[in-house]
Write an enzyme that holds these catalytic residues in place. Structure first.
Site: not given
Ligand code: V07
Length: 264
Positions: A38, A55, A149
């Site tokens: 956020d 963004h 990962l």
């Protein structure tokens, strides 16, 4: 500033990131970290830039944090990239966001392959634009054999919707006579969620000072440790992730190896 400053015997000493990382690796790491990324819009606002600039900067942070999480030895990194609510944003912003997976993968997929990262996605893929789907599908296919990962993007994801879908699948299985009502259990429900192949997150991070879950992994976060920070996602860096991991390990130590329910 990558070094952490601590007070010891009235002196301030500085711990380099490399040392913090090595120390953390001596102890149990959170195996699955989930992040609500956020503060991208607010980061841009503060600089009088358009939200999309935030963004874009946030996307760079995703690369940085993915690299570092993989180096540390985190097994699963789940990132909330786009919620089912995000469709309500201005059309131009949504279109920009839907280009980010392509841009991210266009520059970063070779490195992900090299680093043995496996790209996965959870959420409703069908209603994404064709070009977005194509880019993500290619990344999932090309990294499917990797066993490092797991980089799990929550995209067009909503947790209540996920639970409703699971319940409806189970109901259909009951109706068809494949499952008995008595067989419905937590494990059965878990097996119908989009995370059925993943362990629950050990650590949830939310950036930017908001302290709520916003319809993110409600079922899976039942026993998860939460870490909220005021840092905006584009400003979040390796040292911020280490702060969260160290705090998680401190809580685990205090816990003294007790399992959930054994405390009090
Ligand atoms: C998005 C950047 C990070 C901050 C939060 C919102 C904006 C990476 C991806 C992505 C998704 C799937 C994939 C590869 C990369 C992404 C969206 C937004 C929609 F396979 N960042 N990022 N997708 N942001």
């Amino acid at each position: 500033m990558l070094n952490k400053l601590i007070r010891k015997n009235d002196k301030t000493i500085s711990i380099p990131l490399k040392k913090r990382k090595e120390d953390a690796q001596q102890e149990q790491l959170p195996s699955h970290i989930a992040i609500i990324m956020d503060g991208n819009g607010r980061w841009a606002n503060k600089r009088a830039l358009p939200r999309i600039a935030g963004h874009h900067e946030g996307m760079k942070t995703v690369k940085k944090i993915t690299r570092f999480a993989n180096e540390v030895g985190i097994k699963v990194l789940t990132l909330y990239a786009f919620s089912t609510e995000n469709w309500k944003r201005p059309k131009m912003e949504v279109e920009f966001l839907m280009r980010l997976p392509e841009e991210f993968l266009g520059t970063y997929l070779p490195e992900l392959i090299e680093q043995n990262v496996q790209v996965q996605m959870m959420g409703n893929m069908e209603s994404l634009p064709e070009h977005t789907k194509r880019a993500i599908q290619k990344a999932m296919d090309k990294t499917a054999m990797n066993d490092g990962l797991i980089l799990n993007f929550a995209l067009n994801y909503g947790s209540r919707d996920e639970i409703v879908q699971a319940v409806s699948q189970i109901a259909r299985n009951v109706q068809a006579g494949h499952v008995a009502v008595e067989e419905i259990s937590e494990q059965l429900l878990s097996n119908h969620l989009m995370t059925k192949h993943l362990s629950d997150p050990d650590l949830l991070i939310r950036t930017s000072g908001e302290v709520r879950l916003s319809n993110f992994m409600l079922w899976q976060l039942a026993y998860t440790e939460f870490w909220f920070t005021d840092t905006l996602w584009p400003d979040f860096d390796e040292a911020c992730l280490m702060d969260a991991i160290e705090n998680y390990q401190k809580r685990n130590r205090r816990y003294g190896g007790l399992k959930e329910g054994e405390g009090n």
